[in-house]
Design an enzyme around this catalytic site. Structure first.
Site, PDB file in Angstrom:
ATOM      1  N   HIS A   1       0.809  -1.214   0.000  1.00 36.58           N
ATOM      2  CA  HIS A   1       0.000   0.000   0.000  1.00 36.58           C
ATOM      3  C   HIS A   1       0.848   1.273   0.000  1.00 36.58           C
ATOM      4  CE1 HIS A   1      -3.283  -2.818   0.502  1.00 36.58           C
ATOM      5  NE2 HIS A   1      -3.956  -1.889  -0.124  1.00 36.58           N
TER       6      HIS A   1
ATOM      7  N   GLU B   1     -11.576 -10.278  -5.712  1.00 41.09           N
ATOM      8  CA  GLU B   1     -10.136 -10.250  -5.427  1.00 41.09           C
ATOM      9  C   GLU B   1      -9.617 -11.520  -4.774  1.00 41.09           C
ATOM     10  OE1 GLU B   1      -9.142  -6.675  -3.252  1.00 41.09           O
ATOM     11  OE2 GLU B   1     -10.819  -6.855  -1.901  1.00 41.09           O
TER      12      GLU B   1
ATOM     13  N   ASP C   1      -4.933  -7.828  -5.129  1.00 40.32           N
ATOM     14  CA  ASP C   1      -5.102  -8.995  -4.272  1.00 40.32           C
ATOM     15  C   ASP C   1      -5.366 -10.242  -5.094  1.00 40.32           C
ATOM     16  OD1 ASP C   1      -4.684  -8.300  -1.564  1.00 40.32           O
ATOM     17  OD2 ASP C   1      -6.432  -6.997  -1.701  1.00 40.32           O
TER      18      ASP C   1
ATOM     19  N   CYS D   1     -10.143  -2.158 -10.726  1.00 37.61           N
ATOM     20  CA  CYS D   1      -9.673  -0.995  -9.956  1.00 37.61           C
ATOM     21  C   CYS D   1      -8.329  -1.267  -9.296  1.00 37.61           C
ATOM     22  CB  CYS D   1     -10.703  -0.591  -8.910  1.00 37.61           C
ATOM     23  SG  CYS D   1     -10.943  -1.846  -7.646  1.00 37.61           S
TER      24      CYS D   1
HETATM   25  C1  PEP Z   1      -6.851  -4.605  -5.046  1.00 40.96           C
HETATM   26  O1  PEP Z   1      -6.635  -5.504  -4.248  1.00 40.96           O
HETATM   27  O2  PEP Z   1      -6.602  -4.665  -6.265  1.00 40.96           O
HETATM   28  C2  PEP Z   1      -7.425  -3.325  -4.593  1.00 40.96           C
HETATM   29  C3  PEP Z   1      -7.840  -2.424  -5.435  1.00 40.96           C
HETATM   30  O3  PEP Z   1      -7.478  -3.102  -3.264  1.00 40.96           O
HETATM   31  P1  PEP Z   1      -6.217  -2.815  -2.320  1.00 40.96           P
HETATM   32  O4  PEP Z   1      -5.023  -2.603  -3.204  1.00 40.96           O
HETATM   33  O5  PEP Z   1      -6.537  -1.604  -1.526  1.00 40.96           O
HETATM   34  O6  PEP Z   1      -6.126  -4.043  -1.507  1.00 40.96           O
HETATM   35 MG    MG Z   2      -7.575  -5.452  -2.306  1.00 38.60          MG
END
Ligand code: PEP
Ligand code: MG
Length: 755
Positions: A363, A604, A628, A675
């Site tokens: 993140h 995911e 994910d 996304c």
């Molecule tokens: C993902 O897992 O692709 C996602 C958009 O969520 P995050 O990266 O916040 O886990």
């Molecule tokens: Mg995610």
């Protein structure tokens, strides 16, 4: 081995000058033999001393500074015997000496080979390792072969500029290159500003002290402030504590006395470490001592000691914090970069980030990408202890960091930065254009948001809405759960700013690598544990407050969508929907203007791919969290730099899953979007367009690049590329295919430095 020798010969011959060649040799041998340190010493002109010329695995700044008498230590012995010396444990040898400055005392195994040219010893090359072991025959012969090759080169360099020439070249060239993982694209040049967790003794780096007297004064002040604090505490508890407990405070005061802890720390400061590093060493040594005691009572005193150390440290760091002296171009470096740390640094000065831990989908990297800051993750060899103030180049495309780069390298990167700026300035013209392919297919591009600062920039880049609002950021930067009112205000700001465009808010997705400072979760396997919807379903009070805040914030705007993260089973989805309905009924009684939001499931985890059609029945839309999904499909921790090379969203299995999701959604007449980070990757976007995704959501900083891609490839061209990609079995081959297509279309500047 032959291949290695052939390759190293070519590289050494191509190197610019002897220092480059020697640095390359130590790097390559370290890698190939899988040892932790390799060093090369050369005999000076007078034949009296060996000078350390190149090293890997020693503290930075050692090269050119360590000199050993010809007959001294194991180096001297190798030279004198003119043959390899191979020791399981160097420390046990009577000739063993070490130089604290290099940090080599941690290495046990030792293999030294002489570098001999025309019967004369020119130097010694050494391989070292922490583990106690004897090097094998192959390793010995490899070292001998390389040293024989180096001998000619060194003799030649000596003939050209003499030993002084070599020494000068080494001193003028302390630059180093560190390999990490691309975190956020772009190139940056700036000054290293180390970041480390405050009040954490384990996080304190070593630092050479500049003014010993001043450092001692700083330490004495901190010590006396910590003593005052203990006295206040002791007074406050007088009367309410039994006498023997009260006596503990006297004991603490004794420990914090100048004559006790003070003397020991000051001794270490005098030996060259700064007060924080000296304090860390002294406290750790005492803690170890207490922890080894048989008596339980005394063992527990280790925790008291750690606490006292932390108190003194806090005072030492207070001054640093109060007067942060930031350079104009900051490159933030640290073992781990957190959102909170990023928020502390003045945004206008922050040009680059280097993190020793994490990977491109951590993140921290996602945050950096959303801020458009070139970032390198997983730079495990980062010399954190001595990096402060050094000039760095960050190459976020290739995941490389250059420490104290040469003038030539500096010039080259300045040129690349200029070209990059021209390229992106040119892309600004696309802001008002739509993301439509040359054959008329419209693929709406939305933004991922999470920081308040995102809003204006997302609107500027011409986003058609917010496809993912990561709600956890407002939760992370507080010291408690934000109240319903606070949340409502934050959400309202976003919904209003984008209205009438849609805003998809994701419910709280903590756990995994996203921790809340006030809600600790300790798990063996956090990514397979209590995260996302699993956690919020267990805490409906948190979930309901959040949903109510979202719904209240949407009053009169009607552009809210709610998306559920980490959903694994239909039953969880149904439960979430039930809670959303409950919240809706509550708030619509208060405010009849509020409308039912669209509800989506994030796809995911693999189970959701197989059941995508069932989810599509239950939801208004599906949105693939490819970050994910890739991690769970490939069983590769998205955060672990060690396996970062096998984490790839272009893996054929991920592509198959993406096709299954979009067709399942369409079969139920529902929309599908992506996304995760791959939506903002210019190469991957071509395939997502071809697969038929209805929208893509990405960081604001990627939007212009992806729009350029969409406007450059027809749907038909994209579909042809997808067909070719699906025949390939290897993610690298797929990336090569797509990068090549981008280059051919004149968009190569999107996937590498320069135009
Ligand atoms: C993902 O897992 O692709 C996602 C958009 O969520 P995050 O990266 O916040 O886990
Ligand atoms: Mg995610």
């Amino acid at each position: 081995m032959l291949n290695f020798l052939r390759k190293i010969t070519q590289e050494v011959n191509a190197a610019q000058g002897l220092p480059d060649a020697l640095n390359l040799v130590v790097e390559r041998i370290c890698e190939f033999m899988n040892v932790e340190a390799v060093s090369i010493y050369l005999l000076d002109e007078a034949g009296k001393n060996f000078l350390l010329i190149a090293s890997k695995g020693f503290k930075p700044g050692s090269d050119g500074k360590i000199s050993i008498k010809k007959e001294q230590g194991l180096i001297g012995l190798v030279a004198q015997r003119e043959e390899p010396i191979n020791l399981e444990e160097a420390q046990a040898h009577e000739k063993y000496v070490y130089f604290k400055k290099t940090g080599e005392e941690i290495y046990k195994a030792f293999l030294g080979v002489p570098i001999i040219h025309q019967r004369k010893v020119l130097g010694v090359m050494v391989a070292q390792q922490r583990e106690k072991r004897k090097f094998d025959e192959n390793e010995e012969s490899l070292m001998l072969t390389v040293s024989a090759q180096l001998a000619g080169l060194i003799a030649h360099a000596k003939a050209q500029g003499g030993f002084e020439g070599i020494k000068r070249a080494v001193k003028g060239k302390q630059s180093k290159q560190i390999k990490g993982i691309p975190g956020a694209p772009g190139v940056a040049i700036g000054e290293a500003v180390p970041s480390y967790a405050l009040a954490d003794l384990d996080a304190v780096p070593n630092r050479e002290v500049e003014d010993t007297e001043k450092e001692i004064e700083i330490f004495n002040d901190a010590l006396s402030l910590a003593r005052d604090e203990i006295k206040v505490l002791s007074k406050r508890l007088q009367g309410s504590l039994p006498e023997e407990e009260q006596a503990l405070f006297d004991a603490y005061l004794k420990i914090l006395d100048n004559e006790s802890l003070g003397v020991e720390v000051i001794t270490l400061i005098k030996q060259g470490n700064w007060a924080q590093g000296a304090l860390r060493d002294v406290i750790k040594q005492h803690v170890r001592h207490y922890e080894e005691m048989d008596d339980e009572y005394l063992r527990e005193r280790a925790a008291d000691l750690r606490d006292l150390g932390r108190r003194v440290l806090t005072y030492l760091q207070a001054e640093e914090q109060a007067t942060p002296d930031y350079p104009d171009q900051i490159i933030l470096v640290g073992s781990e970069i957190t959102a909170a740390k990023l928020a502390e640094i003045p945004r206008e000065k922050l040009v680059g980030i280097v993190s020793a831990r994490g990977s491109s989908n951590s993140h921290a990297a996602i945050l950096a990408r959303s801020m458009g800051i070139p970032t390198v993750m997983g730079a495990v060899d980062l010399p954190l202890a001595n990096i402060k103030g050094q000039q760095l180049i960050v190459d976020g495309y290739h995941g490389k960091v250059y420490i104290s780069p040469s003038a030539t390298l500096h010039r080259e990167f300045q040129r690349l930065m200029r070209e990059e700026k021209e390229l992106y300035d040119g892309l600004e013209a696309l802001q008002t254009e739509q993301a439509v392919t040359p054959d008329g297919h419209h693929l709406p591009l939305l933004v991922n948001a999470g920081l308040a600062a995102d809003i204006p920039s997302s609107l500027d880049v011409g986003a058609e809405g917010v496809g993912l609002y990561r709600t956890e950021v407002p939760f992370m930067i507080r010291d408690r759960f934000p109240s319903e009112k606070e949340q409502q205000q934050i959400y309202r700001q976003l919904l209003e700013a984008f209205s009438p465009r849609p805003v998809i808010m994701r419910t709280l997705d903590v756990g995994g690598d996203k921790a809340l400072p006030y809600f600790s979760i300790k798990e063996e396997n956090p990514f397979l544990g209590w995260r996302g919807l699993r956690l919020t379903l267990d805490h409906p009070e948190i979930f309901l407050v959040q949903i109510r805040a979202m719904l209240l914030a949407s009053s009169g705007l009607n552009n809210l969508g709610i998306m559920i993260p980490m959903v694994t089973s239909i039953s969880e989805m149904l439960e979430a929907k039930k809670l959303i309905q409950q919240a809706y009924e509550e708030v619509s009684e208060e405010d009849p203007q509020i409308e039912q939001p669209k509800i989506g499931a994030m796809i995911e985890v693999p189970s959701a791919v197989y059941q995508a059609e069932d989810f599509a029945v239950e939801c208004d839309f599906l949105s693939v969290g490819s970050n994910d999904l890739t991690q769970y499909l490939l069983a590769v921790d998205r955060n672990n730099s060690r396996v970062a090379n096998i984490y790839d969203s272009l893996h054929p299995a991920v592509l198959q899953a993406l096709i299954q999701v979009v067709s399942s959604a369409h079969a139920q007449g529902k929309q599908a979007s992506v996304c995760g980070e791959m939506a903002g990757d210019p190469a991957s976007a071509i395939l997502l367009l071809a697969m038929g995704y209805n929208t893509l959501s990405m960081n604001a900083t990627s939007l212009a690049s992806v729009k350029w891609v969409i406007r450059s490839f027809t749907l038909k061209q994209a579909q042809d590329l997808l067909a070719k990609a699906l025949l390939l079995k290897d993610p690298n081959a797929i990336r090569d295919l797509l990068n090549h297509a981008l280059e051919e279309a004149g968009l190569g500047g999107l996937v590498r430095a320069g135009k």
